[in-house]
Scaffold this active site. Structure first.
Site, short mmCIF file in Angstrom:
data_model
loop_
_atom_site.label_atom_id
_atom_site.label_comp_id
_atom_site.label_asym_id
_atom_site.label_seq_id
_atom_site.Cartn_x
_atom_site.Cartn_y
_atom_site.Cartn_z
NE ARG A 18 21.14 -28.68 -10.77
CZ ARG A 18 19.73 -28.88 -10.50
NH1 ARG A 18 19.62 -30.04 -11.17
NH2 ARG A 18 19.01 -28.18 -9.97
CD GLU A 63 18.82 -23.80 -11.68
OE1 GLU A 63 17.96 -24.53 -11.74
OE2 GLU A 63 18.80 -22.88 -10.81
NE ARG A 100 26.99 -23.38 -1.95
CZ ARG A 100 25.74 -23.82 -2.50
NH1 ARG A 100 24.92 -24.81 -1.99
NH2 ARG A 100 25.13 -22.79 -3.50
CG HIS A 147 26.43 -22.75 -7.63
ND1 HIS A 147 25.51 -23.04 -8.59
CD2 HIS A 147 26.42 -21.45 -7.52
CE1 HIS A 147 24.83 -22.05 -9.00
NE2 HIS A 147 25.14 -21.05 -8.35
CB SER A 167 19.45 -14.51 -7.31
OG SER A 167 19.23 -16.23 -7.40
CE LYS A 188 17.37 -26.29 -5.15
NZ LYS A 188 18.77 -26.25 -4.97
CB SER A 189 13.60 -23.34 -6.89
OG SER A 189 14.95 -23.93 -7.37
CB SER A 244 20.11 -17.36 -10.59
OG SER A 244 21.14 -18.24 -10.91
#
Length: 427
Positions: free
Chosen positions: A387, A315, A125, A342, A172, A29-30, A200
């Site tokens: 997660r 994560e 968030r 998160h 980050s 995904k990143s 991160s």
């Protein structure tokens, strides 16, 4: 929280023999969402090959298309044609932090009003640092002073850019967001962090590496400073690596079942945070090695506790915490206060749900501590967090009677996780 209906509960399957499998995982995904943003800002068309197709990445592609970028399905790939970024647009962030944070700087380059909103939880968030930074760099932002969703970016077709100081200790992504679009700002962007350590950091390294692949000049030689020079972003095709963080529950399955799981095409060199799983699992008692096919983790029948700072790879905390709850010695996970912001407060959620299944877990301001204790079945709530669902599946692979609420939330980064997992665990 209202108790979930039985129809919302997924009985986590438990293998009746060691799992011995070799599997291919969806793309990162990143990497996918960074590649889409850079392709949208590039000086020509490009292709993102083997991207992750999930809710987060689909939301990114749709958002870019709404802003004027050409996004075309090409078999398994996305073909991206940069557009003029003109006209008004509405961006649905869903639960995707990358969409909420990466696209406001892009919207500043448009000539329209770009409105952002998302799922209800996204309004909690953090994104305020990005919006304040954009304002300092010459972008008009209307957020009603909330520093949160919903907000509107009023583009003027260009962004002056320059130097900006932010506190990125919460994410980050605040830094990556400014760097990804910074080359298109008139004076580039010079981002300086002032605050507690940035979490991160491998994700910022990933951003910098991808910018350099696109021919962008990035200076990251100083501590807490990243400078992107103004200039074109070259069109580059990307082949997306497997999502190594999504590999966590599958490698964990080797440990909990005493079997062997190989993830195909695991890169020998990568900027993905999930690569830290190799060392973490080895410390917990697994045999981890590269093979001709990828990375293999082999369980030895016992899981040992671990004392580890996960600040740079936060994560991974839910999956590692699930394994710690099953370990035969104490564990301490530290350095992850930032994961409270998160998809949910992951530390509080893990303490509540693992504790509810019998784990001896203590919640600390920046982590969790575990002592060995027998676990039992029960409901494992996920708080709309993919997660957390992975953590529930891991525990369920070693404990009878675990029922995971809203397993469908895993579609955020892994479509049909439940079907894939069930076929793997009980073939």
């Amino acid at each position: 929280m209202t108790a979930p209906a039985d129809t919302d509960l997924w009985p986590a399957p438990r293998p009746n023999a060691p799992v011995e499998r070799t599997i291919s995982l969806p793309g990162s995904k990143s990497l996918t969402n960074r590649a889409l943003v850079l392709a949208a800002l590039a000086d020509g068309p490009s292709v993102v090959r083997r991207p992750l197709r999930s809710r987060d990445t689909t939301l990114m592609a749709r958002a870019l298309a709404s802003m004027g970028v050409g996004v075309e399905d090409s078999g398994d790939d996305w073909r991206i044609t940069p557009g003029p970024l003109d006209g008004d647009a509405q961006v649905d962030c869903g639960l995707a932090g990358t969409v909420m944070r990466f696209l406001p700087p892009v919207a500043g380059l448009s000539t329209g009003r770009v409105s952002f909103d998302g799922d209800p939880h996204m309004r909690n968030r953090p994104v305020g640092e990005v919006l304040v930074a954009l304002t300092a760099l010459g972008v008009q932002v209307d957020d009603g002073g909330r520093g949160a969703l919903p907000f509107t970016v009023v583009g003027r077709g260009s962004v002056p850019g320059g130097t900006v100081v932010i506190d990125a200790s919460a994410s980050s992504q605040f830094i990556s967001a400014l760097l990804l679009a910074g080359a298109r700002f008139e004076h580039g962007v010079d981002v300086r962090h002032d605050g507690k350590p940035v979490p991160s950091l491998p994700h910022i390294d990933m951003t910098v590496a991808m910018l350099r692949r696109h021919g962008v000049e990035v200076d990251d030689s100083g501590a807490n400073r990243w400078a992107v020079a103004p200039g074109p972003i070259a069109a580059v095709d990307h082949v997306i690596e497997p999502d190594l963080s999504n590999a966590a529950p599958f490698l964990a399955l080797a440990a909990t079942s005493g079997g062997s799981v190989t993830i195909r095409d695991w890169p020998r060199e990568t900027t993905q945070a999930g690569d830290a799983l190799r060392e973490i699992l080895a410390q917990m008692g697994c045999e981890v090695a590269f093979t001709d096919e990828g990375l293999r983790a082999r369980g030895t029948g016992r899981l040992h506790g671990i004392d580890v700072d996960l600040h740079d790879v936060g994560e991974l905390t839910p999956a590692v915490a699930a394994l710690c709850a099953l370990a035969d010695s104490p564990s301490h996970l530290r350095g992850v206060a930032h994961i409270r912001a998160h998809e949910t407060d992951r530390l509080a959620a893990l303490a509540a749900e693992l504790g509810g299944l019998g784990a001896d877990v203590t919640e600390h301001p920046d982590g969790l501590a575990f002592r060995p204790a027998p676990l039992h079945g029960g409901v494992f709530r996920t708080y709309a967090d993919h997660r957390m669902a992975h953590a529930g599946a891991i525990v369920g692979s070693a404990v009878d009677g675990v029922k995971v609420e809203d397993i469908a939330t895993t579609s955020k980064t892994f479509p049909d996780f439940a079907g894939f997992w069930s076929a793997l665990v009980v073939p």
